[in-house]
Design a protein around this motif. Structure first.
Motif, PDB file in Angstrom:
ATOM      1  N   GLY A  93       0.771  -1.236   0.000  1.00  0.00           N
ATOM      2  CA  GLY A  93       0.000   0.000   0.000  1.00  0.00           C
ATOM      3  C   GLY A  93       0.803   1.287   0.000  1.00  0.00           C
ATOM      4  O   GLY A  93       0.238   2.373  -0.054  1.00  0.00           O
ATOM      5  N   GLU A  94       2.115   1.209   0.029  1.00  0.00           N
ATOM      6  CA  GLU A  94       2.951   2.418   0.032  1.00  0.00           C
ATOM      7  C   GLU A  94       2.939   3.068  -1.352  1.00  0.00           C
ATOM      8  O   GLU A  94       3.047   2.402  -2.364  1.00  0.00           O
ATOM      9  CB  GLU A  94       4.391   2.015   0.404  1.00  0.00           C
ATOM     10  CG  GLU A  94       5.362   3.163   0.339  1.00  0.00           C
ATOM     11  CD  GLU A  94       6.810   2.696   0.472  1.00  0.00           C
ATOM     12  OE1 GLU A  94       7.688   3.505   0.178  1.00  0.00           O
ATOM     13  OE2 GLU A  94       7.049   1.534   0.843  1.00  0.00           O
ATOM     14  N   ARG A  95       2.783   4.383  -1.361  1.00  0.00           N
ATOM     15  CA  ARG A  95       2.846   5.135  -2.615  1.00  0.00           C
ATOM     16  C   ARG A  95       4.257   5.675  -2.779  1.00  0.00           C
ATOM     17  O   ARG A  95       4.844   6.175  -1.840  1.00  0.00           O
ATOM     18  CB  ARG A  95       1.857   6.290  -2.620  1.00  0.00           C
ATOM     19  CG  ARG A  95       0.424   5.814  -2.651  1.00  0.00           C
ATOM     20  CD  ARG A  95      -0.476   6.903  -3.229  1.00  0.00           C
ATOM     21  NE  ARG A  95      -1.841   6.476  -3.305  1.00  0.00           N
ATOM     22  CZ  ARG A  95      -2.350   5.764  -4.304  1.00  0.00           C
ATOM     23  NH1 ARG A  95      -1.590   5.398  -5.297  1.00  0.00           N
ATOM     24  NH2 ARG A  95      -3.614   5.417  -4.314  1.00  0.00           N
ATOM     25  N   ARG A  96       4.791   5.569  -4.013  1.00  0.00           N
ATOM     26  CA  ARG A  96       6.116   6.107  -4.263  1.00  0.00           C
ATOM     27  C   ARG A  96       6.274   6.459  -5.729  1.00  0.00           C
ATOM     28  O   ARG A  96       5.448   6.091  -6.561  1.00  0.00           O
ATOM     29  CB  ARG A  96       7.196   5.143  -3.812  1.00  0.00           C
ATOM     30  CG  ARG A  96       7.169   3.831  -4.523  1.00  0.00           C
ATOM     31  CD  ARG A  96       7.807   2.748  -3.727  1.00  0.00           C
ATOM     32  NE  ARG A  96       9.171   2.428  -4.078  1.00  0.00           N
ATOM     33  CZ  ARG A  96       9.714   1.274  -3.769  1.00  0.00           C
ATOM     34  NH1 ARG A  96       9.051   0.386  -3.087  1.00  0.00           N
ATOM     35  NH2 ARG A  96      10.921   0.988  -4.104  1.00  0.00           N
ATOM     36  N   ILE A  97       7.351   7.158  -6.039  1.00  0.00           N
ATOM     37  CA  ILE A  97       7.666   7.551  -7.411  1.00  0.00           C
ATOM     38  C   ILE A  97       8.803   6.653  -7.904  1.00  0.00           C
ATOM     39  O   ILE A  97       9.816   6.484  -7.223  1.00  0.00           O
ATOM     40  CB  ILE A  97       8.101   9.040  -7.482  1.00  0.00           C
ATOM     41  CG1 ILE A  97       7.005   9.958  -6.929  1.00  0.00           C
ATOM     42  CG2 ILE A  97       8.477   9.423  -8.911  1.00  0.00           C
ATOM     43  CD1 ILE A  97       5.740  10.004  -7.754  1.00  0.00           C
ATOM     44  N   VAL A  98       8.622   6.082  -9.091  1.00  0.00           N
ATOM     45  CA  VAL A  98       9.657   5.270  -9.720  1.00  0.00           C
ATOM     46  C   VAL A  98       9.860   5.757 -11.151  1.00  0.00           C
ATOM     47  O   VAL A  98       8.984   6.402 -11.723  1.00  0.00           O
ATOM     48  CB  VAL A  98       9.297   3.761  -9.724  1.00  0.00           C
ATOM     49  CG1 VAL A  98       9.129   3.230  -8.310  1.00  0.00           C
ATOM     50  CG2 VAL A  98       8.048   3.492 -10.542  1.00  0.00           C
ATOM     51  N   THR A  99      11.019   5.450 -11.727  1.00  0.00           N
ATOM     52  CA  THR A  99      11.269   5.787 -13.128  1.00  0.00           C
ATOM     53  C   THR A  99      10.830   4.628 -14.009  1.00  0.00           C
ATOM     54  O   THR A  99      10.600   3.513 -13.531  1.00  0.00           O
ATOM     55  CB  THR A  99      12.763   6.069 -13.382  1.00  0.00           C
ATOM     56  OG1 THR A  99      13.502   4.879 -13.126  1.00  0.00           O
ATOM     57  CG2 THR A  99      13.253   7.223 -12.518  1.00  0.00           C
ATOM     58  N   TYR A 100      10.750   4.884 -15.292  1.00  0.00           N
ATOM     59  CA  TYR A 100      10.370   3.824 -16.234  1.00  0.00           C
ATOM     60  C   TYR A 100      11.347   2.653 -16.152  1.00  0.00           C
ATOM     61  O   TYR A 100      10.943   1.499 -16.263  1.00  0.00           O
ATOM     62  CB  TYR A 100      10.313   4.373 -17.669  1.00  0.00           C
ATOM     63  CG  TYR A 100       9.931   3.317 -18.670  1.00  0.00           C
ATOM     64  CD1 TYR A 100       8.648   2.802 -18.700  1.00  0.00           C
ATOM     65  CD2 TYR A 100      10.872   2.822 -19.572  1.00  0.00           C
ATOM     66  CE1 TYR A 100       8.291   1.815 -19.602  1.00  0.00           C
ATOM     67  CE2 TYR A 100      10.520   1.834 -20.481  1.00  0.00           C
ATOM     68  CZ  TYR A 100       9.239   1.336 -20.491  1.00  0.00           C
ATOM     69  OH  TYR A 100       8.892   0.356 -21.386  1.00  0.00           O
ATOM     70  N   GLU A 101      12.614   2.941 -15.951  1.00  0.00           N
ATOM     71  CA  GLU A 101      13.611   1.872 -15.825  1.00  0.00           C
ATOM     72  C   GLU A 101      13.262   0.894 -14.703  1.00  0.00           C
ATOM     73  O   GLU A 101      13.574  -0.283 -14.787  1.00  0.00           O
ATOM     74  CB  GLU A 101      14.994   2.458 -15.590  1.00  0.00           C
ATOM     75  CG  GLU A 101      15.571   3.123 -16.821  1.00  0.00           C
ATOM     76  CD  GLU A 101      16.948   3.706 -16.570  1.00  0.00           C
ATOM     77  OE1 GLU A 101      17.301   3.977 -15.405  1.00  0.00           O
ATOM     78  OE2 GLU A 101      17.677   3.897 -17.557  1.00  0.00           O
ATOM     79  N   GLU A 102      12.598   1.376 -13.659  1.00  0.00           N
ATOM     80  CA  GLU A 102      12.225   0.523 -12.531  1.00  0.00           C
ATOM     81  C   GLU A 102      10.971  -0.313 -12.810  1.00  0.00           C
ATOM     82  O   GLU A 102      10.614  -1.165 -12.007  1.00  0.00           O
ATOM     83  CB  GLU A 102      12.021   1.369 -11.275  1.00  0.00           C
ATOM     84  CG  GLU A 102      13.308   2.056 -10.811  1.00  0.00           C
ATOM     85  CD  GLU A 102      13.057   3.006  -9.665  1.00  0.00           C
ATOM     86  OE1 GLU A 102      13.069   2.545  -8.508  1.00  0.00           O
ATOM     87  OE2 GLU A 102      12.846   4.213  -9.954  1.00  0.00           O
ATOM     88  N   LEU A 103      10.324  -0.063 -13.923  1.00  0.00           N
ATOM     89  CA  LEU A 103       9.112  -0.810 -14.281  1.00  0.00           C
ATOM     90  C   LEU A 103       9.419  -2.008 -15.184  1.00  0.00           C
ATOM     91  O   LEU A 103       8.517  -2.583 -15.779  1.00  0.00           O
ATOM     92  CB  LEU A 103       8.099   0.107 -14.976  1.00  0.00           C
ATOM     93  CG  LEU A 103       7.468   1.173 -14.090  1.00  0.00           C
ATOM     94  CD1 LEU A 103       6.598   2.097 -14.922  1.00  0.00           C
ATOM     95  CD2 LEU A 103       6.668   0.535 -12.976  1.00  0.00           C
ATOM     96  N   VAL A 104      10.683  -2.368 -15.259  1.00  0.00           N
ATOM     97  CA  VAL A 104      11.072  -3.497 -16.100  1.00  0.00           C
ATOM     98  C   VAL A 104      10.470  -4.794 -15.583  1.00  0.00           C
ATOM     99  O   VAL A 104       9.989  -5.615 -16.342  1.00  0.00           O
ATOM    100  CB  VAL A 104      12.615  -3.608 -16.170  1.00  0.00           C
ATOM    101  CG1 VAL A 104      13.035  -4.881 -16.880  1.00  0.00           C
ATOM    102  CG2 VAL A 104      13.190  -2.399 -16.877  1.00  0.00           C
ATOM    103  N   TRP A 105      10.466  -4.994 -14.268  1.00  0.00           N
ATOM    104  CA  TRP A 105       9.983  -6.240 -13.691  1.00  0.00           C
ATOM    105  C   TRP A 105       8.499  -6.141 -13.349  1.00  0.00           C
ATOM    106  O   TRP A 105       8.079  -5.221 -12.669  1.00  0.00           O
ATOM    107  CB  TRP A 105      10.774  -6.593 -12.429  1.00  0.00           C
ATOM    108  CG  TRP A 105      12.225  -6.675 -12.726  1.00  0.00           C
ATOM    109  CD1 TRP A 105      13.185  -5.802 -12.321  1.00  0.00           C
ATOM    110  CD2 TRP A 105      12.895  -7.636 -13.543  1.00  0.00           C
ATOM    111  NE1 TRP A 105      14.406  -6.170 -12.816  1.00  0.00           N
ATOM    112  CE2 TRP A 105      14.252  -7.298 -13.567  1.00  0.00           C
ATOM    113  CE3 TRP A 105      12.466  -8.757 -14.245  1.00  0.00           C
ATOM    114  CZ2 TRP A 105      15.199  -8.039 -14.270  1.00  0.00           C
ATOM    115  CZ3 TRP A 105      13.407  -9.498 -14.949  1.00  0.00           C
ATOM    116  CH2 TRP A 105      14.748  -9.136 -14.956  1.00  0.00           C
TER     117      TRP A 105
END
Length: 174
Positions: A71-83
């Motif tokens: 449930g934690e909200r955070r900001i990630v980059t597109y590179e982190e959306l690989v998995w």
């Protein structure tokens, strides 16, 4: 009887017209955004969002707000959306990026145009599954030419797909 001169002038005009049409395709005149076909082979609804960016560097630095499994909200980059599977509710937070969202119901196949694409840009797809909007895949398609077709198959084991860069002469009629 048609004179030889009339035939030569007619042929020359036809060649000039053909040259203009072909040149307009290579120069990127007119519109011919990518066309995507989304096929849902699952029993869950899928949410697919397509973004267009200028290049791979710009894509890698895109920022998304996500929710983790706890449930934690955070900001990630597109590179982190690989998995896949780590995040839910993936939402772009950067301004000025063209995007288009699609909802694909179970068993549905839909074909849509990616509006806002400009010649030379790349297309990024974020795929989420079910009411929790679990992130299942991210896909980047790099093709700077007109007449692109993209295909994504949405299934529980992950999203498969293909793309054709500048396929056929369909761009002449768009």
């Amino acid at each position: 009887m048609v004179s030889r001169r009339s035939l030569l002038v007619g042929s020359a005009l036809l060649l000039v017209l053909l040259g203009v049409v072909l040149t307009s395709g290579t120069l990127g005149l007119g519109t011919a955004e990518p066309v995507v076909t989304l096929e849902n082979q699952d029993d869950a609804t899928y949410y697919v969002t397509a973004y267009t960016v200028e290049d791979a560097d710009a894509a890698g630095f895109l920022n998304f707000e996500v929710r983790t499994e706890d449930g934690e909200r955070r900001i990630v980059t597109y590179e982190e959306l690989v998995w896949p599977g780590e995040y839910r509710n993936v939402t772009l937070v950067d301004d000025g990026i063209d995007g288009r969202s699609f909802v694909v119901e179970p068993g549905e196949t839909t074909t849509k145009t990616i509006d806002g694409w400009s010649r030379g840009e790349m297309t990024i797809y974020i795929v989420e599954r079910g009411p929790e909007r679990n992130h299942t895949s991210s896909r980047t398609i790099t093709c700077g030419r007109r007449g692109q077709t993209h295909s994504l198959t949405l299934e529980p084991t992950g999203s498969g797909g293909s793309s054709t860069c500048a396929g056929g002469f369909g761009w002449l009629f768009r």
